[in-house]
Design an enzyme around this catalytic site. Sequence first.
Site, PDB file in Angstrom:
ATOM      1  N   ASN A   9       0.965  -1.212   0.100  1.00  0.00           N
ATOM      2  CA  ASN A   9      -0.161   0.009  -0.090  1.00  0.00           C
ATOM      3  C   ASN A   9       0.940   1.152  -0.112  1.00  0.00           C
ATOM      4  O   ASN A   9       1.439   1.663   1.041  1.00  0.00           O
ATOM      5  CB  ASN A   9      -0.932   0.058   1.249  1.00  0.00           C
ATOM      6  CG  ASN A   9      -1.690   1.302   1.332  1.00  0.00           C
ATOM      7  OD1 ASN A   9      -1.651   2.268   0.565  1.00  0.00           O
ATOM      8  ND2 ASN A   9      -2.022   1.467   2.452  1.00  0.00           N
ATOM      9  N   LYS A  11       0.018   4.367  -0.171  1.00  0.00           N
ATOM     10  CA  LYS A  11      -0.365   5.525   0.489  1.00  0.00           C
ATOM     11  C   LYS A  11      -0.029   6.570  -0.540  1.00  0.00           C
ATOM     12  O   LYS A  11      -0.165   6.482  -1.773  1.00  0.00           O
ATOM     13  CB  LYS A  11       0.130   5.700   1.933  1.00  0.00           C
ATOM     14  CG  LYS A  11      -0.138   4.189   2.678  1.00  0.00           C
ATOM     15  CD  LYS A  11       0.242   4.697   4.368  1.00  0.00           C
ATOM     16  CE  LYS A  11       0.562   3.486   4.969  1.00  0.00           C
ATOM     17  NZ  LYS A  11       0.020   3.831   6.282  1.00  0.00           N
ATOM     18  N   HIS A  93      -9.632   1.253   4.663  1.00  0.00           N
ATOM     19  CA  HIS A  93      -8.256   1.458   5.336  1.00  0.00           C
ATOM     20  C   HIS A  93      -8.562   2.382   6.443  1.00  0.00           C
ATOM     21  O   HIS A  93      -9.494   3.212   6.410  1.00  0.00           O
ATOM     22  CB  HIS A  93      -7.371   1.884   4.566  1.00  0.00           C
ATOM     23  CG  HIS A  93      -5.947   1.936   5.002  1.00  0.00           C
ATOM     24  ND1 HIS A  93      -5.627   2.767   5.971  1.00  0.00           N
ATOM     25  CD2 HIS A  93      -4.904   0.889   4.942  1.00  0.00           C
ATOM     26  CE1 HIS A  93      -4.363   2.452   6.171  1.00  0.00           C
ATOM     27  NE2 HIS A  93      -3.932   1.433   5.598  1.00  0.00           N
ATOM     28  N   GLU A  95      -7.073   4.739   7.742  1.00  0.00           N
ATOM     29  CA  GLU A  95      -6.847   6.147   7.283  1.00  0.00           C
ATOM     30  C   GLU A  95      -7.841   6.748   6.713  1.00  0.00           C
ATOM     31  O   GLU A  95      -8.344   7.894   6.940  1.00  0.00           O
ATOM     32  CB  GLU A  95      -5.543   6.301   6.480  1.00  0.00           C
ATOM     33  CG  GLU A  95      -4.456   6.090   7.574  1.00  0.00           C
ATOM     34  CD  GLU A  95      -3.159   5.404   6.723  1.00  0.00           C
ATOM     35  OE1 GLU A  95      -3.135   5.501   5.515  1.00  0.00           O
ATOM     36  OE2 GLU A  95      -2.107   5.105   7.338  1.00  0.00           O
ATOM     37  N   GLU A 164      -5.893  -4.987  10.432  1.00  0.00           N
ATOM     38  CA  GLU A 164      -4.918  -3.919  10.570  1.00  0.00           C
ATOM     39  C   GLU A 164      -5.265  -3.183  11.850  1.00  0.00           C
ATOM     40  O   GLU A 164      -6.070  -2.259  11.530  1.00  0.00           O
ATOM     41  CB  GLU A 164      -4.804  -2.994   9.350  1.00  0.00           C
ATOM     42  CG  GLU A 164      -4.580  -3.560   8.044  1.00  0.00           C
ATOM     43  CD  GLU A 164      -3.789  -2.588   7.196  1.00  0.00           C
ATOM     44  OE1 GLU A 164      -2.803  -2.788   6.804  1.00  0.00           O
ATOM     45  OE2 GLU A 164      -4.363  -1.373   7.056  1.00  0.00           O
ATOM     46  N   GLY A 170       1.974   2.218  10.817  1.00  0.00           N
ATOM     47  CA  GLY A 170       2.909   3.142  10.659  1.00  0.00           C
ATOM     48  C   GLY A 170       3.645   3.556  12.003  1.00  0.00           C
ATOM     49  O   GLY A 170       3.914   4.941  11.832  1.00  0.00           O
ATOM     50  N   SER A 208       3.017  -2.336  10.552  1.00  0.00           N
ATOM     51  CA  SER A 208       4.437  -2.285  10.650  1.00  0.00           C
ATOM     52  C   SER A 208       5.053  -3.810  10.332  1.00  0.00           C
ATOM     53  O   SER A 208       6.003  -4.043  11.093  1.00  0.00           O
ATOM     54  CB  SER A 208       4.899  -1.794  12.040  1.00  0.00           C
ATOM     55  OG  SER A 208       4.224  -0.295  12.342  1.00  0.00           O
TER      56      SER A 208
HETATM   57  C1  PEP Z   1      -0.789   0.267   5.809  1.00  0.00           C
HETATM   58  O1  PEP Z   1      -0.658   1.403   5.450  1.00  0.00           O
HETATM   59  O2  PEP Z   1      -1.939  -0.475   5.502  1.00  0.00           O
HETATM   60  C2  PEP Z   1       0.122  -0.208   6.700  1.00  0.00           C
HETATM   61  C3  PEP Z   1       0.142  -1.602   7.314  1.00  0.00           C
HETATM   62  O3  PEP Z   1       1.091   0.502   6.903  1.00  0.00           O
HETATM   63  P1  PEP Z   1       2.575   0.199   7.776  1.00  0.00           P
HETATM   64  O4  PEP Z   1       2.929  -1.113   7.291  1.00  0.00           O
HETATM   65  O5  PEP Z   1       3.496   1.218   7.432  1.00  0.00           O
HETATM   66  O6  PEP Z   1       2.100  -0.064   9.276  1.00  0.00           O
END
Ligand code: PEP
Length: 247
Positions: A9, A11, A93, A95, A164, A170, A208
Amino acid sequence: MRKTLVVGNWKMHGSRPANAELLAGVLAARPFLADVAVCVPFVYLTETAATLAGSDIRWGAQDVSAHMQGAYTGEVSAPMLAEFGCRYVLVGHSERRAYHAESDELVAAKAQAALGKGVTPIVCVGETLAEREAGQTEAVVKRQLSAVIHTLAHCAAEMVVAYEPVWAIGTGRTASPEQAQAVHAVLRAQLQAATGRGDAMRILYGGSVKPDNAATLFAQPDIDGGLIGGAALKAADFVAICRAQAA
Ligand code: PEP
């Protein structure tokens, strides 16, 4: 046997030169045992499709409108994504849930719009830290998934689910393999009860994931790969994660 799926992803990151370098690095590292895909910003979809054409690396978008067409300035529809071969789209997601106030119902409608046009929705669910600390993790993820299951009805088995935890995205703070597995098992049971095909559905972990923790996470019985944010922006890291097959 579920095949591992690793999805990057990006982003709101990237530039044409940076994307070219990143995709060249991923293409050069093939073949992968896992299925691999990248979900890129809308403006880069066409170029990404062209760069990946003829390869087995799939590509997708990070959002889709719940509407098919009309006066929805700034939105991109599922027919538009499908028109030139988009394989996946992220929906729900955290976000988007947090910054765009996306409700469970809207996420479900987006998943339905995508699936109706043959674009596989990757439905993201996950609890906040406050919800985890209040012991609500299971109830939250089940509620989020239930809205999508209800809307997709007999097609629900076609989606991919991504667990998630919001507190792990992040932040550099990863759910332990045991914490993640526990939630994945709950989600799989819910999918199995609703569709009868939960055992064949892929549930990804995101939050992460890095080269040094991917293999342990992917080795959990109900973790079928990952949704990767930050580490998907560096070819070497993303490739290492794509190679972190469960033993
Ligand atoms: C994501 O954006 O879906 C995500 C898991 O980000 P990160 O791996 O940076 O935590």
